[in-house]
Design an enzyme around this catalytic site. Structure first.
Site, PDB file in Angstrom:
ATOM      1  N   LYS A 273      17.827 -50.909 -52.509  1.00 18.96           N
ATOM      2  CA  LYS A 273      17.702 -49.601 -53.163  1.00 18.96           C
ATOM      3  C   LYS A 273      18.562 -48.523 -52.508  1.00 18.96           C
ATOM      4  O   LYS A 273      19.704 -48.314 -52.868  1.00 18.96           O
ATOM      5  CB  LYS A 273      16.236 -49.185 -53.256  1.00 18.96           C
ATOM      6  CG  LYS A 273      15.452 -49.956 -54.329  1.00 18.96           C
ATOM      7  CD  LYS A 273      14.147 -49.286 -54.648  1.00 18.96           C
ATOM      8  CE  LYS A 273      13.323 -50.066 -55.683  1.00 18.96           C
ATOM      9  NZ  LYS A 273      13.915 -50.067 -57.024  1.00 18.96           N
TER      10      LYS A 273
ATOM     11  N   TYR B 271      12.239 -52.973 -69.630  1.00 15.67           N
ATOM     12  CA  TYR B 271      10.838 -52.824 -70.033  1.00 15.67           C
ATOM     13  C   TYR B 271      10.683 -52.040 -71.341  1.00 15.67           C
ATOM     14  O   TYR B 271       9.829 -51.161 -71.460  1.00 15.67           O
ATOM     15  CB  TYR B 271      10.025 -52.152 -68.921  1.00 15.67           C
ATOM     16  CG  TYR B 271       9.948 -52.978 -67.663  1.00 15.67           C
ATOM     17  CD1 TYR B 271       9.139 -54.106 -67.598  1.00 15.67           C
ATOM     18  CD2 TYR B 271      10.694 -52.639 -66.536  1.00 15.67           C
ATOM     19  CE1 TYR B 271       9.072 -54.880 -66.444  1.00 15.67           C
ATOM     20  CE2 TYR B 271      10.643 -53.405 -65.383  1.00 15.67           C
ATOM     21  CZ  TYR B 271       9.824 -54.524 -65.347  1.00 15.67           C
ATOM     22  OH  TYR B 271       9.770 -55.285 -64.207  1.00 15.67           O
TER      23      TYR B 271
ATOM     24  N   TYR C 143       4.652 -55.527 -55.769  1.00 11.09           N
ATOM     25  CA  TYR C 143       5.832 -55.741 -56.609  1.00 11.09           C
ATOM     26  C   TYR C 143       6.985 -56.148 -55.697  1.00 11.09           C
ATOM     27  O   TYR C 143       7.291 -55.468 -54.710  1.00 11.09           O
ATOM     28  CB  TYR C 143       6.217 -54.479 -57.382  1.00 11.09           C
ATOM     29  CG  TYR C 143       7.482 -54.676 -58.206  1.00 11.09           C
ATOM     30  CD1 TYR C 143       7.427 -55.286 -59.449  1.00 11.09           C
ATOM     31  CD2 TYR C 143       8.718 -54.279 -57.702  1.00 11.09           C
ATOM     32  CE1 TYR C 143       8.593 -55.510 -60.178  1.00 11.09           C
ATOM     33  CE2 TYR C 143       9.877 -54.491 -58.427  1.00 11.09           C
ATOM     34  CZ  TYR C 143       9.811 -55.103 -59.668  1.00 11.09           C
ATOM     35  OH  TYR C 143      10.958 -55.325 -60.380  1.00 11.09           O
TER      36      TYR C 143
ATOM     37  N   ASP D  88       8.762 -56.474 -47.175  1.00 14.27           N
ATOM     38  CA  ASP D  88       9.613 -56.028 -48.276  1.00 14.27           C
ATOM     39  C   ASP D  88       9.760 -54.517 -48.180  1.00 14.27           C
ATOM     40  O   ASP D  88       8.912 -53.761 -48.653  1.00 14.27           O
ATOM     41  CB  ASP D  88       8.991 -56.446 -49.610  1.00 14.27           C
ATOM     42  CG  ASP D  88       9.812 -56.000 -50.807  1.00 14.27           C
ATOM     43  OD1 ASP D  88      10.773 -55.227 -50.621  1.00 14.27           O
ATOM     44  OD2 ASP D  88       9.479 -56.404 -51.929  1.00 14.27           O
TER      45      ASP D  88
END
Length: 426
Positions: free
Chosen positions: A278, A21, A148, A249
């Site tokens: 993660k 990003y 997201y 999620d």
């Protein structure tokens, strides 16, 4: 050849290394890290920063943990990788055993993947193949705004259309259904009207929907919103009523981050498919998993393909699985519960003071998550430097300054993070 003590060539980094990003035209400053220990990142110039980000929410046990180090070293002496097609090994089998034990009881089959985005891709493909095997074409997914789910194409297609700039990929990116996200906060009184738009969309498109996909209770990089668990309870009820699969999620929320092992537990629900990643390896290396029920798995495999059509090269990587096993062992000891409780209690005491500032629109917290939402977008380069000068590593985005520290953080270290936010905003 440069020796191991040479410094990072920041000029080369700025000219050739494309960070996430960031622009190649006006690159953001990068801070060279020499090493990391516990909750501290040590820069090349000797400064130490208290890490408030857990390296994008993954390093829950802190850095350079002896148990995780030993797991990696021991496995490295045996094998770092073998293909998972036609071969199995103890680290993967043991990891899947632990995941089945830790997750809601109906989730019995584990598909190991490379990253969070890939875990979501796998979940979406599972749902599509499920309905194909049942002789139905259901090409759409229902989700909510401000979500997201990753940066690969299918994952991005169910991520908030504004934040992920769907317009850039129009004509290629699949178009799905977005309901309004929950307005009731976690600690608010539940309002039944909150689920109305979601219910209307699910009913309207029920015959086209392969699944609903949602981040349980906490929406992560799409807006750091923390919503009422009843919203999730209602989604489970609607999916049951109208025969739509539910994908949870848990990549950002799983493994204790919200104060429960999995955020679904706040609503006492079990999804049909769950994605984790993660923190799975404690932030040591990339690994994820998608879990599903026996019913979904057997239905997928009863279709035309007679198997699930996915197989990453590094699926079930032994080195990653060994570290993940060590990470889950640490969680199973239970210390994380008190650690996360202590972090939440301290955030509840300190964030309201920050919330009084004129620049601040709202503050919110849950478990080891603290969020400060501003009225205006931050200047990333300036505010990042200010945080580094204060001796902390906090990486804001947009109008949000948030912290998700390692669970092992001490009260005085957490105070440094929140005090830095307060002082900089003042």
């Amino acid at each position: 050849m440069q020796n191991s003590t040479s410094y990072i060539d920041l000029e080369f980094d700025q000219q050739h290394v494309w960070h996430p990003y960031t622009s190649t035209i006006i690159p953001l400053p990068c801070y060279p890290v020499e090493s990391a220990q516990g909750v501290y990142l040590k820069l090349e110039d000797g400064r130490e920063l208290i890490d408030g980000m857990s390296s994008w929410w993954s390093a829950i046990h802190g850095y350079n943990h002896p148990a995780l180090n030993q797991a990696a070293k021991s496995q490295l002496d045996k094998m770092s990788h073998v293909m998972f097609g036609g071969i199995t090994h103890q680290p993967a089998v043991e990891l899947c055993r632990k995941l089945v034990a830790l997750t809601p009881a109906p989730l019995q089959h584990v598909f190991l993947a490379d990253s969070g985005s890939v875990a979501v891709e796998v979940a979406l493909k599972m749902a599509l193949q499920y309905w194909h095997a049942k002789g139905q074409r259901r090409p759409k997914f229902l989700t909510v705004r401000h979500g997201y789910h990753g940066d690969t194409f299918a994952a991005m297609s169910v991520t908030d259309p504004d934040n992920s700039m769907h317009s850039l990929y129009k004509g290629f990116l699949p178009e799905h259904i977005f309901a309004e996200s929950a307005e009731c906060g976690f600690y608010d009184e539940w309002c039944e009207d909150d689920i109305t738009d979601f219910r209307n969309n699910l009913i309207a498109y029920r015959n086209e929907l392969a699944a609903v996909i949602i981040e349980p209770v906490v929406q992560g990089a799409g807006g750091m919103r923390i919503y009422h668990p009843t919203y999730l309870t209602r989604i489970r009820q609607l999916c049951d009523e109208y025969d739509v699969l539910l994908i949870a999620d848990e990549i950002a929320t799983g493994f204790g981050r919200t104060g429960k092992m999995f955020a679904c537990e706040h609503a006492n629900i079990s999804p049909d498919i769950m994605c984790v990643g993660k923190a799975l390896t404690g932030g040591y290396m990339t690994l994820s998993a998608t879990l599903t029920t026996k019913h979904v798995a057997d239905t997928v495999c009863s279709g035309e393909a007679a198997c699930f059509m996915h197989g990453p090269t590094f699926m079930g990587n032994p080195l990653a699985c060994a570290v993940a096993n060590a990470s889950l062992e640490l969680l199973m000891q239970g210390d994380w519960q008190q650690q996360v409780h202590n972090i939440e209690r301290q955030l509840a005491e300190t964030l309201p003071e920050i919330g009084k500032l004129n620049k601040v629109k709202a503050v919110r917290w849950l478990g080891a998550i603290g969020v400060v939402e501003l009225h205006e977008t931050v200047n990333m380069a300036e505010i990042q430097k200010s945080f580094v000068d204060k001796g902390v590593w906090i990486r804001p985005f947009g109008k949000l300054i948030y912290i998700m520290p390692p669970f092992i953080i001490k009260p005085q270290e957490l105070s440094c993070l929140t005090l830095a936010i307060l002082q900089i905003l003042q």
